[in-house]
Design an enzyme around this catalytic site. Structure first.
Site, PDB file in Angstrom:
ATOM      1  N   ASP A 184       0.835  -1.195   0.000  1.00 21.46           N
ATOM      2  CA  ASP A 184       0.000   0.000   0.000  1.00 21.46           C
ATOM      3  C   ASP A 184       0.875   1.253   0.000  1.00 21.46           C
ATOM      4  O   ASP A 184       1.593   1.516   0.967  1.00 21.46           O
ATOM      5  CB  ASP A 184      -0.904  -0.023   1.240  1.00 21.46           C
ATOM      6  CG  ASP A 184      -1.987   1.036   1.199  1.00 21.46           C
ATOM      7  OD1 ASP A 184      -1.998   1.849   0.257  1.00 21.46           O
ATOM      8  OD2 ASP A 184      -2.835   1.037   2.117  1.00 21.46           O
ATOM      9  N   HIS A 186      -0.557   4.153  -0.083  1.00 26.11           N
ATOM     10  CA  HIS A 186      -1.387   4.979   0.814  1.00 26.11           C
ATOM     11  C   HIS A 186      -1.503   6.428   0.361  1.00 26.11           C
ATOM     12  O   HIS A 186      -1.800   7.327   1.158  1.00 26.11           O
ATOM     13  CB  HIS A 186      -0.842   4.916   2.238  1.00 26.11           C
ATOM     14  CG  HIS A 186      -1.896   4.970   3.306  1.00 26.11           C
ATOM     15  ND1 HIS A 186      -2.090   6.072   4.106  1.00 26.11           N
ATOM     16  CD2 HIS A 186      -2.823   4.060   3.687  1.00 26.11           C
ATOM     17  CE1 HIS A 186      -3.089   5.842   4.945  1.00 26.11           C
ATOM     18  NE2 HIS A 186      -3.553   4.620   4.716  1.00 26.11           N
ATOM     19  N   GLU A 210      -1.057  -0.455  -4.124  1.00 25.82           N
ATOM     20  CA  GLU A 210      -2.326   0.205  -3.811  1.00 25.82           C
ATOM     21  C   GLU A 210      -2.137   1.708  -3.674  1.00 25.82           C
ATOM     22  O   GLU A 210      -1.192   2.165  -3.040  1.00 25.82           O
ATOM     23  CB  GLU A 210      -2.882  -0.374  -2.511  1.00 25.82           C
ATOM     24  CG  GLU A 210      -4.177   0.253  -2.055  1.00 25.82           C
ATOM     25  CD  GLU A 210      -4.751  -0.443  -0.838  1.00 25.82           C
ATOM     26  OE1 GLU A 210      -5.494   0.204  -0.078  1.00 25.82           O
ATOM     27  OE2 GLU A 210      -4.447  -1.646  -0.628  1.00 25.82           O
TER      28      GLU A 210
END
Length: 382
Positions: A184, A186, A210
């Site tokens: 991730d 983020h 991600e």
């Protein structure tokens, strides 16, 4: 049957539960929340219920969704869509209980009998991830997710990139090639750093990367997709099918991650999942939340052919003061086996929150995400 009353419970770690009561005794549960904005979402839920739904028949869920969304000239965004999401979940719960069937049976029936889940390892500033990864794999999980980095400057040092590379390399070495590892970003990573990071991580075969850039910069995703073979995932900060149109049409995204408590609930995410299937995009709903949100995700996963995997929050680093099983009368509904969870088979959402526990812990509405700063004092992306 008509809606007679409702209650809201703000509880640790950062969740808001909605209980809708009906004249014939049926109760529906929802989880409307924007993490860190509980008071604001609570106000939106109260406004929608008081102005539109009290005294109404709960059964025409689609019509209620349209009224709540289109009844205001200004639409969309995290607060309104999260309020609608929790109400929508509760109305589907009532509808399923009224028919004596799980929600997924009302959406066309299941295409699977269990859903693969992944387990978080590490924290926001990830550390100790290799040992945590081994622990989760030994517990039976076959997929993990970890943050790629702490905060990054817009153009950071080679050492920052190497630290992210080494962290993933260590986890991959620990768990081997048969375990999937989602990474991730983020939204912490600028376009200037995203390519450098994905180049460094690609040799270790991430399951996906991600939010490699913020949702505000989705126009950058095609260039990144052309640069790497690593699947790209995004969508937790997108709130309706209209927000997802651009990423579908760009062809840049491999996995979408709408949140059932942010993106309009079951009604809307079921439609987003169908749109994704038409573009050969997998579904992996975002859910670092509580048991009602997770049960709602599983209803959509059950009948979405393109559902890939499900996030869930057991033992996630945010869960201080409460965890996903703490608020259920029957926690066994979320027993994980070999990295999967069985579909809930009780009517409605298939879970029943413990009202006594909710009442005991209610009043927790002061969680906010941390404010990080760079060395020069400027605010960093969390």
């Amino acid at each position: 049957m008509h809606i007679t009353d409702y209650d809201l419970f703000a509880v640790p770690p950062r969740w808001l539960f909605l209980r809708i009561e009906t004249s014939d005794g049926l109760v529906g549960w929802g989880e409307p929340v924007v993490e860190g904005r509980v008071k604001t979402v609570r106000g939106a839920v109260e406004e929608l219920l008081d102005d539109y739904l009290l005294g109404e028949d709960p059964m025409p869920v689609e019509d209620h969704w349209q009224r709540l969304y289109r009844g205001g000239f200004y639409r969309g965004g995290p607060i309104l869509m999260s309020a609608i999401a929790g109400i929508d979940q509760a109305l589907w719960d009532i509808r399923g209980k009224s028919f004596g069937a799980p929600v997924y049976d009302l959406l066309g029936g299941p295409v699977r009998d269990r859903v693969r889940v992944y387990q978080w390892v590490g924290g926001d500033r990830p550390a100790g991830v290799a040992d945590a990864a081994r622990e989760k794999v030994d517990a039976g999980f076959t997929a993990l997710k970890m943050n790629a980095t702490p905060e990054l400057r817009r153009i950071d040092t080679p050492a920052a990139v190497d630290s992210a590379r080494e962290r993933l390399a260590t986890v991959r070495e620990e768990v081997g090639p048969k375990v999937d590892i989602g990474v991730d970003f983020h939204g912490r990573v600028s376009k200037s750093m995203a390519k450098r990071l994905v180049d460094a991580l690609e040799p270790y075969d991430p399951f996906f990367i991600e939010e490699p850039v913020l949702a505000e910069h989705n126009e950058l995703l095609p260039d990144l997709a052309a640069h790497t073979s690593v699947p790209i995932a995004t969508g937790e900060r997108m709130y309706s099918r209209w927000d997802f149109k651009e990423v579908f049409e760009s062809g840049a995204v491999d996995v979408i991650q709408p949140d059932l408590s942010h993106a309009g609930g079951i009604t809307e995410v079921h439609k987003i999942a169908s749109m994704a299937e038409a573009y050969d995009v997998a579904l992996a709903p975002h859910c670092p939340l509580g048991p009602v949100a997770l049960a709602s995700c599983l209803q959509v996963d059950a009948c979405a052919p393109n559902a890939l995997i499900q996030e869930q929050s057991l033992d996630i680093h945010y869960n201080e003061g409460g965890d996903v099983l703490d608020y259920l009368t029957d926690p066994s509904v979320f027993e994980y086996e070999d990295g999967y969870v069985a579909l809930p088979d009780e009517p409605g959402l298939g879970v029943e929150p413990d009202v006594e526990t909710l009442e005991e812990r209610s009043g927790h509405d002061d969680w906010h995400n941390p404010i990080w700063r760079h060395d020069d004092g400027t605010v960093a992306e969390w």
